[in-house]
Design a protein around this motif. Structure first.
Motif, short mmCIF file in Angstrom:
data_model
loop_
_atom_site.label_atom_id
_atom_site.label_comp_id
_atom_site.label_asym_id
_atom_site.label_seq_id
_atom_site.Cartn_x
_atom_site.Cartn_y
_atom_site.Cartn_z
N MET A 51 0.80 -1.22 0.00
CA MET A 51 0.00 0.00 0.00
C MET A 51 0.84 1.28 0.00
N PRO A 52 1.91 1.41 0.82
CA PRO A 52 2.72 2.65 0.75
C PRO A 52 3.34 2.89 -0.62
N ALA A 53 3.80 1.82 -1.27
CA ALA A 53 4.38 1.98 -2.61
C ALA A 53 3.33 2.42 -3.61
N ALA A 54 2.08 1.93 -3.46
CA ALA A 54 1.01 2.35 -4.37
C ALA A 54 0.67 3.82 -4.18
N LEU A 55 0.57 4.26 -2.93
CA LEU A 55 0.26 5.68 -2.68
C LEU A 55 1.39 6.58 -3.16
N LEU A 56 2.62 6.18 -2.90
CA LEU A 56 3.76 6.98 -3.35
C LEU A 56 3.86 6.98 -4.87
N GLY A 57 3.53 5.87 -5.50
CA GLY A 57 3.53 5.82 -6.96
C GLY A 57 2.51 6.77 -7.56
#
Length: 388
Positions: A5-11
């Motif tokens: 989830m953090p990688a998706a939001l940052l992406g």
């Protein structure tokens, strides 16, 4: 899901700032904005997000492995994703404080760095936009779930990290190329000054480059398996596109895999090709100096032998471990062998996906045999019915 989830939001956040980054690179500065952006992506907090995404890929691989026993391509793809994330994490972390970043470049190499950064940004933009279009198309058609959305958005951050890694490799290669040019500028010189002007600076360059290039070997090696699986996925999506060209999703996946393949190939092959071209230019200058001044033949041979004996006799390139050096020739050999292997896997894919078409002369005997068996079965059923 929690790790990805953090990688998706940052992406998503990076995808929104991508137009500003491209605009600033084109019209405001030569290289400062992208260089600062790459430096920010190498910070520990963002590396933790990338490490968490890598762990999510590893967990997904472990959970799905028992259920994809017959899916050979899916297994390769999951393993390649895990290796590529690990290599990207190692590359950004090991080269974060590389001494090449503090070296001032001349105008020609700074212009080349600007062009490479722009090419990497354009490729990353194409991959990101196609992936976002795929997510939007799925949301509009109500054929997706939250897990699918996160799985599609989380790799966006990896592509930005790949851009930063590409810029790092380019800057390291150009810094070493400029050092080689500085050694070249010591020629022509007299026989008495050759040791001080050429031999000694070349020995110092080779000694320092061994430690500067060592952190680049394993990241490039871990990124390379992803090329094979991406190429196979591109072939699979291209065949789907040929069969069902009316679906927009097939077009998006085909172009996304093609752009992703070019982006990864660009990141892997950039540094070896830069080092190879710099070494060829240096050897050409040495050969011209030998022809113009025959008295320097022994000294030039000593310099050439010193270059050839670099990395325990493996030559001047990227050392991975003792006895193995990543070179341009090795990359070309691997590409040829991967093409041969991809041909074999292509035949497997054609059979697995139902694309293989046997010639008519092979199929006709089987069809005739099946027709005879069908006629016999019909006669037996007819006789059985009459008897009843």
């Amino acid at each position: 899901m929690c790790l990805a989830m953090p990688a998706a939001l940052l992406g998503c956040l990076l995808a929104l700032t991508l137009p500003c980054l491209v605009y600033s690179h084109l019209f405001m500065s030569s290289q400062g904005h992208v260089g600062e952006f790459c430096k920010q992506l190498s910070r520990p907090l963002l590396q933790i997000v990338l490490a968490a995404f890598t762990c999510s890929q590893a967990g997904f691989t472990a959970l799905e492995w028992p259920y994809i026993q017959s899916a050979f391509i899916e297994k390769l793809d999951l393993c390649a994703h895990l290796l590529s994330c690990t290599g990207l994490l190692l590359g950004l972390q090991l080269n974060r404080n590389h001494p090449a970043f503090s070296k001032q470049m001349d105008s020609s190499r700074a212009a080349l760095l600007w062009k490479v950064q722009l090419a990497a940004l354009m490729l990353c933009s194409l991959v990101v936009l196609l992936r976002l279009a795929r997510v939007m198309l799925s949301l509009v058609s109500h054929q997706t779930s939250s897990q699918t959305v996160v799985s599609a958005l989380a790799p966006i951050f990896k592509y930005f990290g790949l851009v930063a890694f590409t810029c790092q490799m380019c800057q390291i290669g150009l810094a070493l190329k400029q050092k080689i040019v500085e050694v070249q500028n010591g020629m022509p010189c007299s026989q008495t000054k050759f040791f001080e002007c050429v031999h000694k600076p070349c020995a110092e360059l080779l000694q320092s480059s061994r430690y500067q290039l060592a952190p680049c070997g394993w990241p490039l090696l871990l990124l390379s398996p992803f090329l094979m699986t991406t190429g196979l996925q591109f072939y699979q999506e291209f065949r789907y596109l040929c069969i069902w060209p009316q679906y927009a999703e097939n077009w998006l996946w085909c172009f996304k895999n093609a752009a992703q393949l070019v982006l990864f190939a660009f990141a892997i092959a950039l540094l070896p090709f830069l080092l190879s071209s710099a070494l060829k230019e240096f050897k050409s200058v040495l050969n011209e100096e030998r022809q113009s001044n025959g008295a320097l033949h022994q000294q030039i041979e000593a310099v050439e032998a010193m270059i050839e004996r670099q990395n325990h006799g493996q030559g001047f390139d990227i050392p991975v471990f003792d006895g193995f050096v990543l070179t341009q020739g090795w990359l070309q050999m691997i590409c040829i062998r991967c093409a041969i292997l991809a041909t074999a896997i292509k035949a497997f894919l054609d059979t697995e996906l139902g694309y293989a078409k046997e010639p008519e002369q092979v199929l006709m005997p089987h069809l005739k045999d099946m027709q005879n068996q069908l006629n016999n079965l019909t006669m037996m059923l007819h006789n059985y019915t009459n008897h009843t």
